[in-house]
Design a protein around this motif. Structure first.
Motif, PDB file in Angstrom:
ATOM      1  N   UNK A  64      54.621  36.074  37.591  1.00 58.38           N
ATOM      2  CA  UNK A  64      53.153  36.473  37.760  1.00 58.38           C
ATOM      3  C   UNK A  64      52.798  37.006  36.662  1.00 58.38           C
ATOM      4  N   UNK A  65      51.382  36.739  36.267  1.00 57.68           N
ATOM      5  CA  UNK A  65      50.828  37.334  35.199  1.00 57.68           C
ATOM      6  C   UNK A  65      49.360  37.243  35.491  1.00 57.68           C
ATOM      7  N   UNK A  66      48.548  38.057  34.652  1.00 55.64           N
ATOM      8  CA  UNK A  66      46.997  38.068  34.981  1.00 55.64           C
ATOM      9  C   UNK A  66      46.430  36.789  34.523  1.00 55.64           C
ATOM     10  N   UNK A  67      45.670  36.430  35.598  1.00 57.88           N
ATOM     11  CA  UNK A  67      44.686  35.094  35.590  1.00 57.88           C
ATOM     12  C   UNK A  67      45.639  33.945  35.658  1.00 57.88           C
ATOM     13  N   UNK A  68      46.570  33.944  36.498  1.00 65.66           N
ATOM     14  CA  UNK A  68      47.416  32.806  36.622  1.00 65.66           C
ATOM     15  C   UNK A  68      46.662  32.034  37.818  1.00 65.66           C
ATOM     16  N   UNK A  69      46.787  30.685  38.038  1.00 69.56           N
ATOM     17  CA  UNK A  69      46.192  30.108  38.934  1.00 69.56           C
ATOM     18  C   UNK A  69      47.185  30.234  40.407  1.00 69.56           C
ATOM     19  N   UNK A 124      56.501  40.413  38.371  1.00 73.05           N
ATOM     20  CA  UNK A 124      55.952  40.660  37.260  1.00 73.05           C
ATOM     21  C   UNK A 124      56.470  41.542  36.278  1.00 73.05           C
ATOM     22  N   UNK A 125      56.325  41.679  34.949  1.00 71.20           N
ATOM     23  CA  UNK A 125      57.061  42.642  34.209  1.00 71.20           C
ATOM     24  C   UNK A 125      56.994  44.076  34.717  1.00 71.20           C
ATOM     25  N   UNK A 126      55.658  44.789  35.456  1.00 67.80           N
ATOM     26  CA  UNK A 126      55.672  45.937  35.941  1.00 67.80           C
ATOM     27  C   UNK A 126      55.669  45.962  37.452  1.00 67.80           C
ATOM     28  N   UNK A 141      48.789  41.855  41.061  1.00 71.14           N
ATOM     29  CA  UNK A 141      48.338  40.940  39.961  1.00 71.14           C
ATOM     30  C   UNK A 141      47.257  40.086  40.441  1.00 71.14           C
ATOM     31  N   UNK A 142      45.976  39.881  39.812  1.00 68.45           N
ATOM     32  CA  UNK A 142      44.863  39.333  40.205  1.00 68.45           C
ATOM     33  C   UNK A 142      45.252  37.871  39.611  1.00 68.45           C
ATOM     34  N   UNK A 180      44.341  39.013  44.719  1.00 64.33           N
ATOM     35  CA  UNK A 180      45.385  39.877  44.006  1.00 64.33           C
ATOM     36  C   UNK A 180      46.590  39.470  45.020  1.00 64.33           C
ATOM     37  N   UNK A 181      47.897  39.401  44.162  1.00 68.53           N
ATOM     38  CA  UNK A 181      49.115  39.295  44.923  1.00 68.53           C
ATOM     39  C   UNK A 181      49.802  40.177  44.338  1.00 68.53           C
ATOM     40  N   UNK A 182      50.695  40.662  45.548  1.00 72.86           N
ATOM     41  CA  UNK A 182      51.603  41.988  45.275  1.00 72.86           C
ATOM     42  C   UNK A 182      52.929  41.415  44.811  1.00 72.86           C
TER      43      UNK A 182
END
Length: 343
Positions: free
Chosen positions: A29-34, A66-68, A72-73, A79-81
């Motif tokens: 996961x990363x910001x602005x993924x589909x 995700x990294x942290x 994640x939006x 937003x996905x946890x």
């Protein structure tokens, strides 16, 4: 579903320990993924687990990471946890899956640390896959050099230009190259996941999942992801849109010569051939051939007409000429194509 796919693991169920020998699937996961790039494939694995568990067989353990960690939006605003990637030992991961993003280059430039993690972890995980423009993440990580790969057809030229060492397959729904899988646009991630489930759990389970999701169980890859006519209408060849429609309605006419086509657009044959090649990147004869192949493919998939009938309807003249054209363009015969893709 959301709890299985997206919630951080509790201390009692650490992602390091995939219980009952289930296969651990980690979605990056990363910001602005589909959003659909992520959830389409997740739903396939979730459904497959239901059928496997009903048979007292291990299914899948799914995590979005995700990294942290944390929220994640997505590009769509939801937003996905996520859990932190540091929670995982890459050697225990069965499959890493990288979803795409509508603006993949911008998203990737903001996620270079994730790309670096992917480059290292992919060598330890059993398989690595991408959905849609997620192929760019694999490419940036150096995982696709010298390999064939798929991505959304609108991004194929950009992928070729940015990573010339990759053989970009603009026609495929998904591509498997050793332990690396790549897929085409958005919903093709479902096709990719079904293929992975079929490889892991067998065709029967994959078919049950496909039926539950009301999608076709798609194949070992290779079916066109877009219409040639649609592609022609989105390129610089817009001046020939009406001609392409006329061709598609007159494919049964065998003598679709340069002279015949030039007459339709009121140009001289010589000037038409020159301008058409300049605008579309292919000769008029090749354009007619490609549209005939596409029409024949559709009839082979969806109709019960015999191959000789289809060859005449699409302007090939006879079955042998159609067979040679299929071999040249697709690498399979019409009969092989029908056995693989017929609904």
């Amino acid at each position: 579903m959301n709890e299985i796919a997206s919630s951080p693991a509790s201390p009692a169920s650490s992602p390091r320990l995939a219980c009952d020998s289930s296969r651990l699937i980690v979605f990056l996961a990363y910001p602005e993924m589909g959003l659909l790039d992520l959830t389409g494939a997740q739903t396939v694995f979730w459904a497959a687990s239901k059928y496997m568990n009903a048979r007292n067989l291990p299914g899948y353990t799914l995590h979005t990471a995700s990294l942290a960690g944390g929220l994640m939006h997505t590009a769509e605003g939801l937003a996905v946890n996520t859990v932190a990637l540091s929670d995982f030992d890459a050697r225990t991961i069965d499959t890493l899956i990288a979803p795409g993003a509508p603006n993949i280059l911008q998203a990737m430039n903001h996620s270079l640390d994730l790309v670096a993690w992917l480059a290292e972890a992919s060598g330890k995980a059993k398989r690595t896959a991408s959905v849609c423009s997620g192929t760019f993440l694999l490419a940036e990580a150096g995982l696709l050099e010298g390999r064939r790969a798929a991505t959304h057809w609108l991004m194929c030229d950009m992928l070729k230009e940015r990573y010339p060492a990759i053989e970009v397959d603009s026609d495929a729904i998904f591509v498997k190259q050793d332990a690396i899988w790549t897929s085409a646009g958005v919903s093709a991630g479902i096709d990719l996941a079904l293929a992975l489930v079929e490889e892991d759990c067998g065709r029967e389970v994959a078919l049950l999942v496909a039926r539950e999701m009301v999608v076709f169980l798609k194949r070992p890859g290779g079916q066109a992801q877009y219409s040639q006519l649609l592609k022609s209408q989105t390129s610089e060849s817009a001046a020939f849109d009406e001609l392409h429609l006329w061709i598609s309605h007159n494919l049964a006419t065998e003598n679709l010569t340069v002279e015949t086509l030039a007459q339709q657009v009121q140009m001289s044959p010589r000037n038409f051939a020159r301008v058409y090649k300049l605008k579309t990147g292919r000769t008029p004869a090749k354009a007619v051939e490609v549209l005939r192949v596409e029409a024949a493919r559709r009839l082979l998939e969806e109709s019960e007409r015999n191959i000789d009938q289809i060859s005449r309807l699409c302007g090939f003249g006879d079955e042998e000429r159609m067979r040679l054209t299929f071999q040249r363009n697709l690498g399979v015969s019409p009969r092989e194509y029908r056995s693989r893709f017929s609904r």
